[in-house]
Design a protein around this motif. Sequence first.
Motif, PDB file in Angstrom:
ATOM      1  N   ALA A   1       0.817  -1.215   0.000  1.00 51.03           N
ATOM      2  CA  ALA A   1       0.000   0.000   0.000  1.00 51.03           C
ATOM      3  C   ALA A   1       0.852   1.266   0.000  1.00 51.03           C
ATOM      4  N   THR A   2       2.084   1.161  -0.516  1.00 47.24           N
ATOM      5  CA  THR A   2       2.951   2.325  -0.666  1.00 47.24           C
ATOM      6  C   THR A   2       3.436   2.397  -2.103  1.00 47.24           C
ATOM      7  N   SER A   3       4.086   3.496  -2.414  1.00 47.15           N
ATOM      8  CA  SER A   3       4.599   3.665  -3.773  1.00 47.15           C
ATOM      9  C   SER A   3       5.849   2.835  -4.038  1.00 47.15           C
ATOM     10  N   ASP A   4       6.468   2.308  -2.985  1.00 46.05           N
ATOM     11  CA  ASP A   4       7.683   1.507  -3.145  1.00 46.05           C
ATOM     12  C   ASP A   4       7.400   0.022  -3.343  1.00 46.05           C
ATOM     13  N   LEU A   5       6.127  -0.351  -3.449  1.00 46.19           N
ATOM     14  CA  LEU A   5       5.795  -1.780  -3.541  1.00 46.19           C
ATOM     15  C   LEU A   5       6.405  -2.421  -4.778  1.00 46.19           C
ATOM     16  N   TRP A   6       6.278  -1.768  -5.941  1.00 48.70           N
ATOM     17  CA  TRP A   6       6.762  -2.385  -7.166  1.00 48.70           C
ATOM     18  C   TRP A   6       8.285  -2.487  -7.179  1.00 48.70           C
ATOM     19  N   ILE A   7       8.950  -1.526  -6.573  1.00 45.52           N
ATOM     20  CA  ILE A   7      10.414  -1.613  -6.478  1.00 45.52           C
ATOM     21  C   ILE A   7      10.822  -2.787  -5.589  1.00 45.52           C
ATOM     22  N   SER A   8      10.152  -2.910  -4.449  1.00 49.98           N
ATOM     23  CA  SER A   8      10.461  -4.018  -3.539  1.00 49.98           C
ATOM     24  C   SER A   8      10.127  -5.359  -4.171  1.00 49.98           C
ATOM     25  N   LEU A   9       8.980  -5.423  -4.855  1.00 52.69           N
ATOM     26  CA  LEU A   9       8.579  -6.672  -5.492  1.00 52.69           C
ATOM     27  C   LEU A   9       9.535  -7.032  -6.627  1.00 52.69           C
ATOM     28  N   GLY A  10       9.960  -6.049  -7.391  1.00 50.46           N
ATOM     29  CA  GLY A  10      10.906  -6.323  -8.471  1.00 50.46           C
ATOM     30  C   GLY A  10      12.254  -6.795  -7.970  1.00 50.46           C
ATOM     31  N   SER A  11      12.768  -6.158  -6.908  1.00 51.20           N
ATOM     32  CA  SER A  11      14.061  -6.594  -6.363  1.00 51.20           C
ATOM     33  C   SER A  11      13.966  -7.988  -5.764  1.00 51.20           C
ATOM     34  N   ALA A  12      12.801  -8.323  -5.196  1.00 52.67           N
ATOM     35  CA  ALA A  12      12.632  -9.664  -4.633  1.00 52.67           C
ATOM     36  C   ALA A  12      12.611 -10.724  -5.723  1.00 52.67           C
ATOM     37  N   LEU A  13      11.877 -10.449  -6.811  1.00 56.14           N
ATOM     38  CA  LEU A  13      11.738 -11.443  -7.882  1.00 56.14           C
ATOM     39  C   LEU A  13      12.977 -11.532  -8.761  1.00 56.14           C
ATOM     40  N   VAL A  14      13.708 -10.438  -8.904  1.00 60.78           N
ATOM     41  CA  VAL A  14      14.848 -10.413  -9.822  1.00 60.78           C
ATOM     42  C   VAL A  14      16.162 -10.743  -9.105  1.00 60.78           C
ATOM     43  N   ALA A  15      16.320 -10.333  -7.865  1.00 59.68           N
ATOM     44  CA  ALA A  15      17.617 -10.461  -7.193  1.00 59.68           C
ATOM     45  C   ALA A  15      17.576 -11.389  -5.985  1.00 59.68           C
ATOM     46  N   GLU A  16      16.764 -11.059  -4.988  1.00 63.67           N
ATOM     47  CA  GLU A  16      16.859 -11.734  -3.690  1.00 63.67           C
ATOM     48  C   GLU A  16      16.413 -13.196  -3.753  1.00 63.67           C
ATOM     49  N   LEU A  17      15.235 -13.450  -4.279  1.00 61.63           N
ATOM     50  CA  LEU A  17      14.743 -14.835  -4.325  1.00 61.63           C
ATOM     51  C   LEU A  17      15.544 -15.724  -5.282  1.00 61.63           C
ATOM     52  N   PRO A  18      15.930 -15.253  -6.487  1.00 61.04           N
ATOM     53  CA  PRO A  18      16.794 -16.097  -7.327  1.00 61.04           C
ATOM     54  C   PRO A  18      18.140 -16.410  -6.673  1.00 61.04           C
ATOM     55  N   LEU A  19      18.744 -15.427  -6.004  1.00 59.42           N
ATOM     56  CA  LEU A  19      20.011 -15.694  -5.316  1.00 59.42           C
ATOM     57  C   LEU A  19      19.809 -16.686  -4.175  1.00 59.42           C
ATOM     58  N   ALA A  20      18.687 -16.554  -3.465  1.00 59.43           N
ATOM     59  CA  ALA A  20      18.408 -17.504  -2.384  1.00 59.43           C
ATOM     60  C   ALA A  20      18.235 -18.917  -2.942  1.00 59.43           C
ATOM     61  N   PHE A  21      17.537 -19.041  -4.069  1.00 59.70           N
ATOM     62  CA  PHE A  21      17.366 -20.358  -4.689  1.00 59.70           C
ATOM     63  C   PHE A  21      18.717 -20.955  -5.087  1.00 59.70           C
ATOM     64  N   LEU A  22      19.586 -20.147  -5.694  1.00 61.18           N
ATOM     65  CA  LEU A  22      20.908 -20.637  -6.081  1.00 61.18           C
ATOM     66  C   LEU A  22      21.723 -21.056  -4.854  1.00 61.18           C
ATOM     67  N   ALA A  23      21.600 -20.298  -3.770  1.00 62.27           N
ATOM     68  CA  ALA A  23      22.337 -20.646  -2.551  1.00 62.27           C
ATOM     69  C   ALA A  23      21.852 -21.973  -1.976  1.00 62.27           C
ATOM     70  N   PHE A  24      20.527 -22.154  -1.887  1.00 56.48           N
ATOM     71  CA  PHE A  24      19.988 -23.409  -1.358  1.00 56.48           C
ATOM     72  C   PHE A  24      20.333 -24.587  -2.274  1.00 56.48           C
ATOM     73  N   ALA A  25      20.238 -24.387  -3.579  1.00 51.18           N
ATOM     74  CA  ALA A  25      20.552 -25.475  -4.517  1.00 51.18           C
ATOM     75  C   ALA A  25      22.028 -25.845  -4.448  1.00 51.18           C
ATOM     76  N   GLY A  26      22.904 -24.846  -4.368  1.00 51.83           N
ATOM     77  CA  GLY A  26      24.333 -25.142  -4.243  1.00 51.83           C
ATOM     78  C   GLY A  26      24.663 -25.865  -2.952  1.00 51.83           C
ATOM     79  N   ALA A  27      24.047 -25.445  -1.838  1.00 45.51           N
ATOM     80  CA  ALA A  27      24.289 -26.125  -0.556  1.00 45.51           C
ATOM     81  C   ALA A  27      23.807 -27.567  -0.615  1.00 45.51           C
ATOM     82  N   ARG A  28      22.666 -27.790  -1.256  1.00 47.35           N
ATOM     83  CA  ARG A  28      22.137 -29.165  -1.362  1.00 47.35           C
ATOM     84  C   ARG A  28      23.078 -30.044  -2.177  1.00 47.35           C
ATOM     85  N   ARG A  29      23.582 -29.540  -3.298  1.00 48.70           N
ATOM     86  CA  ARG A  29      24.485 -30.352  -4.122  1.00 48.70           C
ATOM     87  C   ARG A  29      25.801 -30.631  -3.402  1.00 48.70           C
TER      88      ARG A  29
END
Length: 228
Positions: A136-164
């Motif tokens: 409900a703020t003007s920063d929602l799309w920026i936060s959502l974009g950084s989560a989908l483009v940077a934070e969550l993909p990096l987290a997935f790569l970190a978890f996948a690398g640790a598992r392997r």
Amino acid sequence: MSLTERRHLARLLAELDGRQHDARPRHPGPDPSKLANPYLTDAKLRRQRRLALLVSAACCVVLAVWIVIIAATLPRHFNAHHWRGVWVNFDVFLLAAFAATAWAIWRERQVLILLLVGIGTMLCCDAWFDVGTSLATSDLWISLGSALVAELPLAFLAFAGARRLLRATVDASLRVPAPAAARALETARAGTRGPVQDLICSLRRTPLSGHGLDEALPRGRAHRTAER
């Protein structure tokens, strides 16, 4: 003494010797199933296991009750104090985690597995609170974009690398013959098979198993790199 009498005497002596051998007390060797699971034979370990299970179950119950309480009592809006300090300090910790991970990658150490799990968790928390506090703020799309483009993909790569890397470590431990000290430790009395002397290993000093960092790559890429 005739041949028949000698054969009869030898048979009697053999039977007598067999009875004496059966009458001796036997000391059976350790049960392999009990050696594989020391919790079946050691009372102290059983108590520790029950305590750990009890604490885990109690945490689940307390957390469930706490969720109900905060869901019913927390206000929808709240003015947070030290807002800047909270986010800056969190990013400082995240930076320190990335620096430690970079060192572990450079040195190819087993502690990299724990660091990857920690970084993945911190990135997921960062995305969660960043998006959740910007609704409900003007920063929602920026936060959502950084989560989908940077934070969550990096987290997935970190978890996948640790598992392997963890799978490569387990696979290497099953394939490599255990040293003499480890074999002696496996046959020791239950409850005394903890790390001793030369078997103590620091995750900061133990190298990665298998092909090292190549194990953290996707399977096809790792095999192509290993073949080179």
